[in-house]
Design a protein around this motif. Structure first.
Motif, short mmCIF file in Angstrom:
data_model
loop_
_atom_site.label_atom_id
_atom_site.label_comp_id
_atom_site.label_asym_id
_atom_site.label_seq_id
_atom_site.Cartn_x
_atom_site.Cartn_y
_atom_site.Cartn_z
N THR A 172 0.85 -1.20 0.00
CA THR A 172 0.00 0.00 0.00
C THR A 172 0.88 1.24 0.00
O THR A 172 1.55 1.53 1.00
CB THR A 172 -0.91 -0.01 1.27
OG1 THR A 172 -1.53 -1.28 1.34
CG2 THR A 172 -1.94 1.08 1.22
N ARG A 173 0.88 1.97 -1.10
CA ARG A 173 1.80 3.11 -1.23
C ARG A 173 1.67 4.11 -0.08
O ARG A 173 2.66 4.65 0.41
CB ARG A 173 1.58 3.80 -2.58
CG ARG A 173 2.40 5.06 -2.76
CD ARG A 173 2.33 5.59 -4.17
NE ARG A 173 3.01 4.71 -5.09
CZ ARG A 173 4.34 4.71 -5.30
NH1 ARG A 173 5.09 5.58 -4.68
NH2 ARG A 173 4.88 3.88 -6.15
N ALA A 174 0.42 4.35 0.36
CA ALA A 174 0.21 5.36 1.40
C ALA A 174 0.96 5.00 2.68
O ALA A 174 1.34 5.87 3.46
CB ALA A 174 -1.27 5.52 1.68
N LEU A 175 1.18 3.72 2.92
CA LEU A 175 1.87 3.30 4.14
C LEU A 175 3.35 3.02 3.92
O LEU A 175 4.18 3.22 4.81
CB LEU A 175 1.20 2.05 4.72
CG LEU A 175 -0.14 2.29 5.41
CD1 LEU A 175 -0.87 0.99 5.68
CD2 LEU A 175 0.04 3.07 6.72
N SER A 176 3.69 2.55 2.72
CA SER A 176 5.08 2.12 2.46
C SER A 176 5.91 3.19 1.77
O SER A 176 7.13 3.25 1.93
CB SER A 176 5.09 0.87 1.58
OG SER A 176 4.49 1.17 0.32
N GLY A 177 5.25 4.03 0.96
CA GLY A 177 5.98 5.05 0.19
C GLY A 177 6.65 4.49 -1.06
O GLY A 177 7.22 5.23 -1.85
N GLY A 178 6.61 3.18 -1.24
CA GLY A 178 7.25 2.55 -2.39
C GLY A 178 7.36 1.06 -2.12
O GLY A 178 6.96 0.60 -1.04
N GLY A 179 7.91 0.32 -3.07
CA GLY A 179 7.91 -1.12 -2.95
C GLY A 179 9.26 -1.74 -2.64
O GLY A 179 9.91 -1.41 -1.64
N ALA A 180 9.69 -2.63 -3.54
CA ALA A 180 10.90 -3.43 -3.29
C ALA A 180 12.13 -2.56 -3.07
O ALA A 180 13.00 -2.89 -2.25
CB ALA A 180 11.12 -4.38 -4.47
N LEU A 181 12.22 -1.43 -3.77
CA LEU A 181 13.40 -0.57 -3.60
C LEU A 181 13.43 0.06 -2.20
O LEU A 181 14.46 0.05 -1.53
CB LEU A 181 13.39 0.53 -4.68
CG LEU A 181 14.53 1.55 -4.61
CD1 LEU A 181 15.90 0.89 -4.71
CD2 LEU A 181 14.37 2.61 -5.71
N MET A 182 12.27 0.59 -1.76
CA MET A 182 12.19 1.21 -0.43
C MET A 182 12.49 0.21 0.67
O MET A 182 13.17 0.51 1.65
CB MET A 182 10.76 1.73 -0.18
CG MET A 182 10.45 3.08 -0.73
SD MET A 182 11.34 4.36 0.13
CE MET A 182 10.03 5.36 0.73
N ASP A 183 11.96 -1.00 0.52
CA ASP A 183 12.02 -1.97 1.61
C ASP A 183 13.32 -2.77 1.60
O ASP A 183 13.94 -2.96 2.65
CB ASP A 183 10.82 -2.94 1.47
CG ASP A 183 10.62 -3.78 2.71
OD1 ASP A 183 10.70 -3.22 3.82
OD2 ASP A 183 10.40 -5.00 2.58
N LEU A 184 13.74 -3.24 0.42
CA LEU A 184 14.87 -4.17 0.34
C LEU A 184 16.05 -3.60 -0.46
O LEU A 184 17.21 -3.78 -0.09
CB LEU A 184 14.41 -5.49 -0.27
CG LEU A 184 13.26 -6.19 0.45
CD1 LEU A 184 12.75 -7.38 -0.35
CD2 LEU A 184 13.70 -6.63 1.84
#
Ligand code: NAD
Length: 350
Positions: A172-184
């Motif tokens: 969910t973009r609103a909570l994460s701000g982005g996907g695989a790049l942001m997280d891992l």
């Protein structure tokens, strides 16, 4: 008296990695818990010997200002909640350890740094690898034993289970701000910078079309390039739809370093390879006190506050990664054109 932490957010990382790590801490202990689920806080409080008077919900959190047992707040919430809780913690007069990615925008990162300065309190980002002896060995080898660093390749990924709440907010973009790049992918971005002791001057990225509608809001798979003033280049990938991977390779003019896994919780390793000779260092070979990266990280802020010594992973460090990640998203969203990140080098060796 040990340095007291309030843990905010009792999700997977807090419960499985951070709370158990206090057992190995020399200078830090957990003294308060903050959760939306007070029953969960009670259950964990009982296990860790924390009384009801030190249990908070997100609504009663600000009362922590009057809790003398709490020296610092450790924020382990979904990414878009980091900035607000950091500001609230500083307003309560506490130091802050905030998980990576520091926040979802550069503006939020700047607000967090400003709030810490205003409060006269320290802000540290949860870059646990900065406390991993294998990472330290790799940095030493990169500086002394590979010739000129030329090419980095780094890959980070995991499989997504959409039925698990820990993955739901990540989609969910609103909570994460982005996907695989942001997280891992952030591990590869941060790792490239500390291995080269340099900040990139240009980035480029491509987001692959999603293979499943559950990835429609965020990057499922992204590939990127970072160019450095020294001539070195890093290329990386991050994915939410692969078997777990955490790889980092650095090719120098005289030797190469291979790390696989590079940034996992346990059992990381680094191999120094020349034609005909390979030497490997892995986690069990180190007997230094910082063997456990989680406990070393928790102790680090305590030591830094007690002695007023510099932090290894500052807000500025966290903000630089968020800035680079945003530049990569900008590139990906504009036909993968190169985006200048020549903001001036400030990075110092960890
Ligand atoms: P998680 O989903 O397991 O835990 C998040 C917690 O936040 C849960 O207890 C959830 O109930 C709570 N929460 C509060 N408000 C919420 C909301 N509005 N929506 C959803 N959940 C809400 O996630 P996690 O894996 O523990 O990750 C938390 C943070 O820690 C993230 O920033 C992540 O990047 C970071 N993290 C870091 C590492 C590391 O190795 N440094 C590892 C895992 C996670």
């Amino acid at each position: 008296r040990k340095f007291g932490y309030a843990i905010v957010g009792l999700g997977k990382y807090a419960v499985n990695q951070i709370l158990p790590a206090f057992a190995e801490c020399e200078y830090a202990k957990v003294t308060a818990l903050v959760s939306g689920d007070i029953e969960k806080a009670r259950r964990l409080g009982k296990h860790y010997g924390i009384e009801e008077s030190h249990l908070y919900t997100y609504d009663t959190f600000d009362k922590i200002a009057q809790d003398p047992e709490v020296d610092a707040v450790y924020i382990i919430l979904p990414n878009s909640l980091h900035a607000d809780f950091t500001e609230r913690s500083f307003r309560a007069g506490k130091h802050v350890l905030c998980e990576k990615p520091m926040a979802v925008t550069v503006e939020e990162c700047q607000r967090m740094i400003n709030a810490g300065k205003k409060a006269g309190k320290k802000l540290m980002i949860g870059y646990r690898c900065h406390f991993d002896p294998v990472t330290h060995k790799a940095i030493e080898l990169a500086r002394t034993s590979i010739g000129k660093p030329q090419i980095i390749s780094t890959d980070n990924g995991d499989n997504t289970d959409p039925t698990d709440p820990t993955y739901q907010w990540r989609l969910t973009r609103a909570l994460s701000g982005g996907g695989a790049l942001m997280d891992l992918g952030i591990y590869g971005v941060n790792g490239s910078r500390y291995m080269l002791d340099e900040d990139p001057i240009e980035v480029q990225a491509t987001i692959m079309p999603p293979s499943d509608p559950m990835f429609r809001e965020i990057d499922e798979t992204i590939v990127w390039i970072m160019r450095y003033r020294s001539g070195a280049v890093a290329h990386g990938s991050a994915s939410f739809n692969v078997n777990a991977m955490s790889r980092f390779n650095l090719q120098g003019t005289e030797a190469s370093l291979r790390m696989d896994p590079a940034t996992s919780y346990w059992c990381n390793s680094v191999s120094h390879c020349t034609s005909g000779d390979t030497q490997t260092w892995s986690t069990p070979m180190f007997t230094i006190p910082a063997l456990n990266q989680f406990s070393a990280q928790l102790d680090h802020l305590a030591i830094s506050v007690a002695n007023n010594t510099p932090l290894a992973a500052t807000g500025e460090e966290g903000m630089q990664d968020v800035r680079l990640i945003q530049a990569m998203y900008q590139s990906a969203n504009s036909g993968s054109r190169p985006v200048s990140t020549d903001w001036g080098d400030w990075r110092k060796t960890i």
